[in-house]
Design a protein around this motif. Structure first.
Motif, PDB file in Angstrom:
ATOM      1  N   VAL A  77       5.500  -3.393  -6.301  1.00  0.00           N
ATOM      2  CA  VAL A  77       5.851  -2.553  -5.142  1.00  0.00           C
ATOM      3  C   VAL A  77       7.289  -2.055  -5.260  1.00  0.00           C
ATOM      4  N   SER A  78       8.173  -2.850  -5.820  1.00  0.00           N
ATOM      5  CA  SER A  78       9.551  -2.380  -6.035  1.00  0.00           C
ATOM      6  C   SER A  78       9.568  -1.128  -6.896  1.00  0.00           C
ATOM      7  N   LEU A  79       8.688  -1.061  -7.888  1.00  0.00           N
ATOM      8  CA  LEU A  79       8.634   0.123  -8.751  1.00  0.00           C
ATOM      9  C   LEU A  79       8.284   1.380  -7.949  1.00  0.00           C
ATOM     10  N   VAL A  80       7.448   1.243  -6.930  1.00  0.00           N
ATOM     11  CA  VAL A  80       7.088   2.385  -6.090  1.00  0.00           C
ATOM     12  C   VAL A  80       8.345   2.983  -5.467  1.00  0.00           C
ATOM     13  N   TYR A  81       9.203   2.126  -4.937  1.00  0.00           N
ATOM     14  CA  TYR A  81      10.394   2.608  -4.230  1.00  0.00           C
ATOM     15  C   TYR A  81      11.531   2.971  -5.182  1.00  0.00           C
ATOM     16  N   VAL A  82      11.632   2.298  -6.302  1.00  0.00           N
ATOM     17  CA  VAL A  82      12.619   2.699  -7.312  1.00  0.00           C
ATOM     18  C   VAL A  82      12.261   4.093  -7.823  1.00  0.00           C
ATOM     19  N   ASN A  83      10.969   4.330  -8.031  1.00  0.00           N
ATOM     20  CA  ASN A  83      10.532   5.646  -8.482  1.00  0.00           C
ATOM     21  C   ASN A  83      10.888   6.720  -7.459  1.00  0.00           C
ATOM     22  N   GLU A  84      10.736   6.401  -6.186  1.00  0.00           N
ATOM     23  CA  GLU A  84      11.120   7.381  -5.169  1.00  0.00           C
ATOM     24  C   GLU A  84      12.627   7.617  -5.173  1.00  0.00           C
ATOM     25  N   LEU A  85      13.408   6.558  -5.370  1.00  0.00           N
ATOM     26  CA  LEU A  85      14.872   6.719  -5.433  1.00  0.00           C
ATOM     27  C   LEU A  85      15.283   7.606  -6.603  1.00  0.00           C
ATOM     28  N   ARG A  86      14.521   7.591  -7.659  1.00  0.00           N
ATOM     29  CA  ARG A  86      14.820   8.418  -8.823  1.00  0.00           C
ATOM     30  C   ARG A  86      14.794   9.903  -8.465  1.00  0.00           C
ATOM     31  N   SER A  87      14.032  10.261  -7.429  1.00  0.00           N
ATOM     32  CA  SER A  87      13.935  11.671  -7.046  1.00  0.00           C
ATOM     33  C   SER A  87      15.055  12.080  -6.099  1.00  0.00           C
ATOM     34  N   GLY A  88      15.994  11.163  -5.832  1.00  0.00           N
ATOM     35  CA  GLY A  88      17.133  11.508  -5.001  1.00  0.00           C
ATOM     36  C   GLY A  88      17.022  11.056  -3.562  1.00  0.00           C
ATOM     37  N   ARG A  89      15.890  10.512  -3.176  1.00  0.00           N
ATOM     38  CA  ARG A  89      15.748   9.986  -1.823  1.00  0.00           C
ATOM     39  C   ARG A  89      16.580   8.726  -1.715  1.00  0.00           C
ATOM     40  N   SER A  90      17.042   8.417  -0.504  1.00  0.00           N
ATOM     41  CA  SER A  90      17.905   7.249  -0.458  1.00  0.00           C
ATOM     42  C   SER A  90      17.596   6.233   0.629  1.00  0.00           C
ATOM     43  N   PHE A  91      17.635   6.572   1.904  1.00  0.00           N
ATOM     44  CA  PHE A  91      17.634   5.527   2.928  1.00  0.00           C
ATOM     45  C   PHE A  91      16.343   4.718   3.001  1.00  0.00           C
ATOM     46  N   ARG A  92      15.224   5.365   3.220  1.00  0.00           N
ATOM     47  CA  ARG A  92      13.969   4.635   3.419  1.00  0.00           C
ATOM     48  C   ARG A  92      13.594   3.770   2.210  1.00  0.00           C
ATOM     49  N   PRO A  93      13.543   4.325   0.999  1.00  0.00           N
ATOM     50  CA  PRO A  93      13.192   3.458  -0.133  1.00  0.00           C
ATOM     51  C   PRO A  93      14.240   2.369  -0.369  1.00  0.00           C
ATOM     52  N   LEU A  94      15.487   2.676  -0.091  1.00  0.00           N
ATOM     53  CA  LEU A  94      16.532   1.664  -0.247  1.00  0.00           C
ATOM     54  C   LEU A  94      16.342   0.537   0.769  1.00  0.00           C
ATOM     55  N   LEU A  95      16.065   0.885   2.009  1.00  0.00           N
ATOM     56  CA  LEU A  95      15.791  -0.119   3.038  1.00  0.00           C
ATOM     57  C   LEU A  95      14.594  -0.976   2.646  1.00  0.00           C
ATOM     58  N   PHE A  96      13.521  -0.332   2.185  1.00  0.00           N
ATOM     59  CA  PHE A  96      12.326  -1.082   1.800  1.00  0.00           C
ATOM     60  C   PHE A  96      12.592  -1.975   0.595  1.00  0.00           C
ATOM     61  N   LEU A  97      13.414  -1.518  -0.325  1.00  0.00           N
ATOM     62  CA  LEU A  97      13.772  -2.374  -1.471  1.00  0.00           C
ATOM     63  C   LEU A  97      14.566  -3.596  -1.014  1.00  0.00           C
TER      64      LEU A  97
END
Length: 169
Positions: A77-97
């Protein structure tokens, strides 16, 4: 060389996004069994003096098995949110991580055995303060919004078909 391997991994991950997300979601949804046990046995025992669910025999071993799936679930599941962070998104995936990976504290320091003993009022087997049991419980239940988000992502990806792209907000 390492950067090339990293880029190849992410290209593979995105090519097989639906499979990776389905696997991560499947592993992660098993944690609901653990959260039910936590609420119905140690927490209920502490709050009411009697637990609502006392697994024995095979059920107890299934709870143990589910608990061991937590490490691969955290990584997947961490990979899901790390992958989203790679696209420049920050708060939500960072919070979930942060919510997700605070589990490592719980897994390796404030264990379920400690939480169960502490909430049952048993003699301390550790020098940890009692309030840390409640911190571990908050950490565990902090997974719920991540589980919900991961399941929503999986449902969207599965309905979009096998070539669904990673969810971009």
């Amino acid at each position: 060389m390492a950067r090339g391997m990293w880029n190849r991994f992410w290209r593979w991950y995105e090519r097989h996004y639906v499979l990776n997300l389905a696997l991560a979601s499947g592993l992660f949804v098993l944690q609901l069994v653990h959260l039910y046990w936590l609420g119905a046995d140690p927490i209920a025992t502490r709050l009411t003096g009697d637990g609502l669910f006392h697994p024995t025999g095979v059920a107890r071993y299934l709870i143990f098995f589910v608990d061991y799936t937590e490490i691969p679930a955290l990584m997947a599941v961490s990979l899901v949110y790390v992958n989203e962070l790679r696209s420049g998104r920050s708060f939500r995936p960072l919070l979930f991580l942060v919510l997700l990976n605070s589990q490592w504290l719980h897994i390796f320091w404030i264990t379920d055995e400690y939480v169960g003993s502490e909430l049952a009022g048993e003699a301390p087997a550790s020098s940890l303060p009692g309030w840390l049991a409640w911190v571990a419980i908050l950490i565990d239940y902090g997974e719920l919004p991540v589980i919900w988000d991961t399941l929503k992502r999986a449902a969207r990806a599965l309905s979009a078909g096998p070539r669904a792209a990673p969810l971009r907000r």
